[in-house]
Scaffold this active site. Structure first.
Site, PDB file in Angstrom:
ATOM      1  N   GLU A  42       7.560  -1.928  18.160  1.00  0.00           N
ATOM      2  CA  GLU A  42       7.493  -1.966  19.425  1.00  0.00           C
ATOM      3  C   GLU A  42       6.525  -1.008  19.734  1.00  0.00           C
ATOM      4  O   GLU A  42       6.520  -0.033  18.963  1.00  0.00           O
ATOM      5  CB  GLU A  42       8.819  -1.929  20.230  1.00  0.00           C
ATOM      6  CG  GLU A  42       9.972  -0.787  19.656  1.00  0.00           C
ATOM      7  CD  GLU A  42      10.034   0.369  20.645  1.00  0.00           C
ATOM      8  OE1 GLU A  42       9.007   0.659  21.516  1.00  0.00           O
ATOM      9  OE2 GLU A  42      10.926   1.011  20.617  1.00  0.00           O
ATOM     10  N   ARG A  67      17.604   5.150  18.265  1.00  0.00           N
ATOM     11  CA  ARG A  67      17.911   3.773  17.997  1.00  0.00           C
ATOM     12  C   ARG A  67      16.604   2.795  18.540  1.00  0.00           C
ATOM     13  O   ARG A  67      16.939   1.853  19.055  1.00  0.00           O
ATOM     14  CB  ARG A  67      19.314   3.179  18.266  1.00  0.00           C
ATOM     15  CG  ARG A  67      20.341   3.858  17.450  1.00  0.00           C
ATOM     16  CD  ARG A  67      21.723   3.035  17.860  1.00  0.00           C
ATOM     17  NE  ARG A  67      21.739   2.165  17.048  1.00  0.00           N
ATOM     18  CZ  ARG A  67      22.011   1.827  15.902  1.00  0.00           C
ATOM     19  NH1 ARG A  67      22.357   2.937  14.899  1.00  0.00           N
ATOM     20  NH2 ARG A  67      22.089   0.604  15.284  1.00  0.00           N
ATOM     21  N   CYS A  72       3.430   0.270  12.982  1.00  0.00           N
ATOM     22  CA  CYS A  72       3.328   0.327  11.341  1.00  0.00           C
ATOM     23  C   CYS A  72       3.284   1.887  10.806  1.00  0.00           C
ATOM     24  O   CYS A  72       3.868   2.248   9.968  1.00  0.00           O
ATOM     25  CB  CYS A  72       1.901  -0.265  11.127  1.00  0.00           C
ATOM     26  SG  CYS A  72       0.251   0.697  11.593  1.00  0.00           S
ATOM     27  N   HIS A 111      -4.174  -0.486   9.585  1.00  0.00           N
ATOM     28  CA  HIS A 111      -2.858  -0.806   9.433  1.00  0.00           C
ATOM     29  C   HIS A 111      -2.381   0.104   8.218  1.00  0.00           C
ATOM     30  O   HIS A 111      -3.017   0.077   7.323  1.00  0.00           O
ATOM     31  CB  HIS A 111      -2.877  -2.229   9.148  1.00  0.00           C
ATOM     32  CG  HIS A 111      -1.247  -2.710   8.774  1.00  0.00           C
ATOM     33  ND1 HIS A 111      -0.324  -2.442   9.826  1.00  0.00           N
ATOM     34  CD2 HIS A 111      -0.818  -2.984   7.588  1.00  0.00           C
ATOM     35  CE1 HIS A 111       1.020  -3.107   9.134  1.00  0.00           C
ATOM     36  NE2 HIS A 111       0.703  -3.255   8.067  1.00  0.00           N
ATOM     37  N   ASP A 126       5.893  -3.673   3.331  1.00  0.00           N
ATOM     38  CA  ASP A 126       5.319  -3.453   4.546  1.00  0.00           C
ATOM     39  C   ASP A 126       6.385  -3.970   5.739  1.00  0.00           C
ATOM     40  O   ASP A 126       6.931  -4.884   5.820  1.00  0.00           O
ATOM     41  CB  ASP A 126       3.996  -4.230   4.877  1.00  0.00           C
ATOM     42  CG  ASP A 126       3.395  -3.890   6.169  1.00  0.00           C
ATOM     43  OD1 ASP A 126       4.039  -3.207   7.110  1.00  0.00           O
ATOM     44  OD2 ASP A 126       2.142  -4.637   6.295  1.00  0.00           O
TER      45      ASP A 126
END
Length: 283
Positions: A42, A67, A72, A111, A126
């Site tokens: 997110e 939480r 990435c 990334h 990943d």
């Protein structure tokens, strides 16, 4: 425990593992599947105007103790810290995202992913590629389709690099391309800053969340939740109210925002309504 160190017990509890054994391929498979299923992808802090910090203290405060989820750089930094504490040999890598583009497209290296070296061979791990996050480690030397609990993936050589592809329905889609050159925290800081602050970028101009379900993929993109089955057939839910957004974040992504955060995210969804992103909507 100093904030610069990972609380391994808290991490394992967060992803639902009571304990961990020796650093084997089986344990790596278990951890990758568990983190992907438990900690959502997110970008809500970016939408809320908060900086994305990559020190392990900040990451575990957010993804483990609060939480929340992340993207990435957060997800794979957390995974690397956990794997290293468990005795794995891990190298960070950077990739050029080519989803929705040709395999040889020159895109920035934005990334982060991991290489894990095992007696069985080197693996790609990943847990931070949104709604195409591989839910199992992939053997790097295997030039043939590799099944996971979701899509099949293929790693194939391309001009001295490695191209990752995913099978969506009957079609192979390019995902990203990477070399074996190790990356370092300073590289991640640059990529993270660019990705999280670039005007009109994918993460600054869209509300995004993603998490794999049981034989399905769940994605939130600008007020629409899409649930895709293994054949890539979508079912969509339009979130028209703050209440619907709150319930969808909780039920599908395990995210709970306070009232102020929820209102700000809902306002952003209204601003971004109608935007399309090929990285998160495959139609």
């Amino acid at each position: 425990m100093p904030p610069s160190e990972l609380d391994l017990d808290a991490y394992l509890a967060r992803i639902g593992l009571p304990a961990a054994g020796p650093p084997t391929l089986t344990l790596l498979q278990t951890i990758v599947a568990a983190q992907a299923a438990t900690i959502p992808f997110e970008n809500l802090d970016i939408i809320l105007g908060r900086p994305i910090r990559l020190d392990i203290g900040s990451i575990q405060a957010k993804l483990v103790h609060a939480r929340r989820g992340g993207y990435c750089f957060e997800q794979n930094t957390l995974l690397r810290a956990a794997l290293e504490r468990l005795g794995f040999t891990v190298t960070s890598l950077m990739a050029r995202v080519v989803l929705g583009a040709t395999a040889d497209a020159i895109t920035p290296r934005t990334h982060m992913l991991l290489q894990v070296d095992l007696p069985d061979g080197a693996c790609l791990a990943d847990v931070g590629f949104g709604n195409l996050t591989p839910t199992a480690p992939l053997m790097l030397a295997r030039d043939q389709p590799q099944p996971t609990g979701h899509e099949d993936y293929l790693l194939r050589p391309l001009d001295g690099e490695t191209l990752l592809q995913a099978r969506l329905g009957t079609e192979w889609k390019n995902v990203y391309r990477f070399s074996g050159l190790p990356s370092h925290p300073v590289d991640h800081e640059v990529g993270n800053w660019f990705t999280s602050t670039r005007p009109d970028g994918i993460f600054t101009s869209n509300v995004i969340a993603a998490r794999p379900g049981t034989r399905c993929r769940k994605t939130l993109l600008n007020g629409t939740v899409t649930i895709r089955d293994p054949d890539n057939r979508p079912e969509r839910l339009i979130l028209k109210t703050e209440t619907a957004l709150r319930d969808a974040l909780h039920d599908h992504f395990g995210l709970d925002l306070d009232a102020g955060e929820l209102a700000a995210v809902h306002a952003a969804i209204r601003r971004f309504s109608g935007r399309k992103e090929t990285a998160f909507d495959f139609d």
